[in-house]
Motif scaffolding. Structure first.
Motif, mmCIF file in Angstrom:
data_model
loop_
_atom_site.group_PDB
_atom_site.id
_atom_site.type_symbol
_atom_site.label_atom_id
_atom_site.label_comp_id
_atom_site.label_asym_id
_atom_site.label_seq_id
_atom_site.Cartn_x
_atom_site.Cartn_y
_atom_site.Cartn_z
ATOM 1 N N ALA A 196 20.263 16.173 13.670
ATOM 2 C CA ALA A 196 19.213 15.513 12.885
ATOM 3 C C ALA A 196 19.706 14.172 12.335
ATOM 4 O O ALA A 196 18.980 13.170 12.365
ATOM 5 C CB ALA A 196 18.751 16.424 11.758
ATOM 6 N N ALA A 197 20.943 14.146 11.852
ATOM 7 C CA ALA A 197 21.490 12.896 11.315
ATOM 8 C C ALA A 197 21.589 11.829 12.401
ATOM 9 O O ALA A 197 21.254 10.651 12.180
ATOM 10 C CB ALA A 197 22.861 13.154 10.695
ATOM 11 N N ILE A 198 22.027 12.232 13.592
ATOM 12 C CA ILE A 198 22.175 11.264 14.681
ATOM 13 C C ILE A 198 20.810 10.775 15.154
ATOM 14 O O ILE A 198 20.580 9.572 15.334
ATOM 15 C CB ILE A 198 22.968 11.891 15.848
ATOM 16 C CG1 ILE A 198 24.386 12.274 15.386
ATOM 17 C CG2 ILE A 198 23.045 10.928 17.026
ATOM 18 C CD1 ILE A 198 25.126 13.167 16.362
ATOM 19 N N ALA A 199 19.883 11.713 15.355
ATOM 20 C CA ALA A 199 18.544 11.330 15.811
ATOM 21 C C ALA A 199 17.856 10.430 14.793
ATOM 22 O O ALA A 199 17.221 9.428 15.155
ATOM 23 C CB ALA A 199 17.710 12.589 16.079
ATOM 24 N N ASN A 200 17.974 10.756 13.517
ATOM 25 C CA ASN A 200 17.366 9.919 12.471
ATOM 26 C C ASN A 200 17.966 8.520 12.473
ATOM 27 O O ASN A 200 17.265 7.524 12.261
ATOM 28 C CB ASN A 200 17.556 10.571 11.105
ATOM 29 C CG ASN A 200 16.714 11.821 10.925
ATOM 30 O OD1 ASN A 200 15.748 12.040 11.653
ATOM 31 N ND2 ASN A 200 17.084 12.641 9.950
ATOM 32 N N HIS A 201 19.271 8.451 12.692
ATOM 33 C CA HIS A 201 19.946 7.148 12.678
ATOM 34 C C HIS A 201 19.417 6.234 13.785
ATOM 35 O O HIS A 201 19.175 5.042 13.550
ATOM 36 C CB HIS A 201 21.446 7.351 12.840
ATOM 37 C CG HIS A 201 22.229 6.079 12.969
ATOM 38 N ND1 HIS A 201 22.477 5.246 11.896
ATOM 39 C CD2 HIS A 201 22.805 5.481 14.046
ATOM 40 C CE1 HIS A 201 23.181 4.203 12.297
ATOM 41 N NE2 HIS A 201 23.392 4.317 13.602
ATOM 42 N N PHE A 202 19.240 6.777 14.979
ATOM 43 C CA PHE A 202 18.831 5.947 16.112
ATOM 44 C C PHE A 202 17.324 5.774 16.213
ATOM 45 O O PHE A 202 16.860 4.873 16.917
ATOM 46 C CB PHE A 202 19.399 6.525 17.413
ATOM 47 C CG PHE A 202 20.881 6.353 17.530
ATOM 48 C CD1 PHE A 202 21.453 5.093 17.506
ATOM 49 C CD2 PHE A 202 21.714 7.446 17.643
ATOM 50 C CE1 PHE A 202 22.820 4.922 17.602
ATOM 51 C CE2 PHE A 202 23.088 7.296 17.738
ATOM 52 C CZ PHE A 202 23.635 6.030 17.713
ATOM 53 N N GLY A 203 16.567 6.613 15.524
ATOM 54 C CA GLY A 203 15.128 6.445 15.485
ATOM 55 C C GLY A 203 14.505 6.342 16.866
ATOM 56 O O GLY A 203 14.787 7.153 17.760
ATOM 57 N N PRO A 204 13.664 5.323 17.122
ATOM 58 C CA PRO A 204 12.932 5.228 18.392
ATOM 59 C C PRO A 204 13.772 4.767 19.576
ATOM 60 O O PRO A 204 13.240 4.605 20.674
ATOM 61 C CB PRO A 204 11.822 4.216 18.080
ATOM 62 C CG PRO A 204 12.382 3.372 16.988
ATOM 63 C CD PRO A 204 13.219 4.299 16.150
ATOM 64 N N ALA A 205 15.064 4.558 19.382
ATOM 65 C CA ALA A 205 15.916 4.188 20.518
ATOM 66 C C ALA A 205 16.041 5.330 21.529
ATOM 67 O O ALA A 205 16.418 5.101 22.681
ATOM 68 C CB ALA A 205 17.304 3.781 20.025
ATOM 69 N N MET A 256 31.111 8.691 14.526
ATOM 70 C CA MET A 256 30.380 9.750 15.220
ATOM 71 C C MET A 256 29.120 9.196 15.880
ATOM 72 O O MET A 256 28.811 9.517 17.034
ATOM 73 C CB MET A 256 30.021 10.868 14.241
ATOM 74 C CG MET A 256 29.258 12.025 14.845
ATOM 75 S SD MET A 256 28.771 13.261 13.611
ATOM 76 C CE MET A 256 27.456 12.387 12.728
ATOM 77 N N PHE A 257 28.377 8.341 15.174
ATOM 78 C CA PHE A 257 27.173 7.750 15.742
ATOM 79 C C PHE A 257 27.505 6.948 17.006
ATOM 80 O O PHE A 257 26.809 7.052 18.027
ATOM 81 C CB PHE A 257 26.495 6.831 14.723
ATOM 82 C CG PHE A 257 25.819 7.529 13.576
ATOM 83 C CD1 PHE A 257 25.384 8.842 13.691
ATOM 84 C CD2 PHE A 257 25.615 6.876 12.378
ATOM 85 C CE1 PHE A 257 24.758 9.487 12.640
ATOM 86 C CE2 PHE A 257 24.984 7.500 11.317
ATOM 87 C CZ PHE A 257 24.551 8.803 11.443
ATOM 88 N N ALA A 258 28.547 6.137 16.938
ATOM 89 C CA ALA A 258 28.919 5.328 18.104
ATOM 90 C C ALA A 258 29.273 6.209 19.292
ATOM 91 O O ALA A 258 28.895 5.915 20.441
ATOM 92 C CB ALA A 258 30.092 4.424 17.747
#
Length: 392
Positions: free
Chosen positions: A58-67, A381-383
């Motif tokens: 959820a944290a990763i998906a929220n961070h990247f949003g519509p990408a 982690m996001f990268a």
């Protein structure tokens, strides 16, 4: 506030692995670099209940949003972690129609699902999603598999049949592992080739816990021991309840819910400490609870790189924990003496020493906070996941 019938104090060996190159995320738009729609990622979870793997996604998906666009499959139908996702995400939740004890039939059915969905990448999570990995042996999508740990049936040893299936299903796909313990298992027990192993440590939004780290809301009375956990057998919160029963002059707050809760409430009553134990249930926002804990305790039989430990460190807390997974190296070196055997008495001794010494608690909490800020920021982690989802 009042919970559980009592007042809570203001309580609302290294391996060579591929280096993951950070990727610049495209601006928030519906189109990727190719001019087509944003990459479609199909994520398969044994359950989408609130837990470490689901919260991380959820944290990763929220961070990247519509990408990215997402398909989320919960094989047991539980979608509780959906509450953690941004409302504006492009995400669907199809029913995969899994049948218990029908691995081959499920794999064939899931292959058809993948052909219908046509994702750019399939992400399977843990053993419970292995049938989707098998379904992609005749490739429909690029595949990667994420392992966060094991159920109680593999706490002591790996099940040989599962080892063989993992070796078959995962030998050609990137396998993402948050802990060094899991890296060793993947390499030495599953015999996966080093080229597929990816070590990606968990990270969190440290800023969410900045207020808790100030420590202004703790130390004002009877020491509060806190834990944040799904109340499942492998978390063995019963061990923690028994340990607290052996340590007078403290209270225990349990944040989380699950099938073990009735038994744990009954255990607290049987031990005569029901008035010292508060069950506050599942909480979507936990920083205020960490802010009021004096120390954090982990009593699990099996873990790898638990997010709750990172959150406690980011909140400036000392930690008493069982020696599971990567917990010991995660913590500041000063905290190591309070990582114990999987034993009630040993855990009680660690808790007793921390309850008795406020100065020690402050010193260990400050050391854990420094290490969390150094090692566990979510940016890395996001990268890594950006690169994995894009296949770069």
């Amino acid at each position: 506030m009042h919970c559980g019938g009592e007042s809570v104090r203001a309580m609302p060996p290294p391996v060579r692995i591929r280096t993951l190159r950070p990727v610049t995320v495209q601006p928030a738009s519906r189109f990727g670099a190719s001019g087509d729609s944003a990459p479609l990622v199909a994520h398969v979870f044994p359950s989408f209940a609130v837990g470490g793997a689901q919260v991380r996604f959820a944290a990763i998906a929220n961070h990247f949003g519509p990408a990215f666009r997402h398909i989320v499959v919960s094989l047991d139908g539980d979608l509780a972690c959906r509450e953690r996702l941004r409302d504006d995400l492009d995400v669907t939740f199809p029913d995969a129609g899994a049948t218990k004890n029908a691995m081959l039939a499920n794999a064939l059915r899931f292959h058809g699902k993948l052909r219908a969905w046509r994702p750019d990448v399939l992400v399977t999570c843990n053993w419970g999603a292995i049938e989707f990995a098998l379904a992609n042996l005749l490739p429909v999508a690029r595949h990667l598999h994420v392992v966060d740990g094991f159920g109680p049936e593999e706490r002591a040893a790996q099940i040989p049949r599962r080892v063989l299936i993992r070796r078959l299903a995962l030998g050609h796909s990137p396998v993402v592992l948050p802990s060094r313990t899991l890296v060793t298992i993947a390499r030495d027990t599953w015999k996966l080739p080093p080229r597929v192993i990816r070590h990606v440590p968990n990270g969190i939004d440290l800023g969410r816990f900045a207020a808790a780290a100030q420590g202004t809301q703790r130390g004002g009375g009877t020491p509060v021991i806190g834990t944040v956990a799904a109340l499942r057998p492998e978390k063995n919160v019963a061990r923690l309840v028994r340990a607290v029963a052996a340590v007078p002059g403290c209270r225990l707050v349990i944040v989380g819910d699950g099938p073990e809760r009735p038994a744990l409430e009954a255990l607290a009553a049987t031990l005569g400490i029901a008035d010292r134990v508060s069950f506050v249930g599942h909480q979507a926002e936990t920083p205020d609870f960490y802010a009021r804990f004096d120390l954090f305790a982990l009593s699990s039989d099996t873990e790898q790189m638990p997010l709750s430990v990172i959150e406690a460190m980011a909140s400036g807390l000392p930690i008493a924990a069982t020696d599971v997974g990567d917990v010991r190296p995660m913590l500041a070196a000063e905290n190591a003496p309070f990582v114990t055997a999987l034993d009630d008495a040993a855990l009680a001794a660690a808790i007793r020493a921390l309850v008795a010494d406020a100065a020690l608690r402050r010193r260990l909490g400050a050391a854990n906070l420094r290490k969390a800020r150094r090692d566990f920021d979510q940016a890395a982690m996001f990268a890594a996941y950006d690169a994995l989802w894009r296949g770069t």
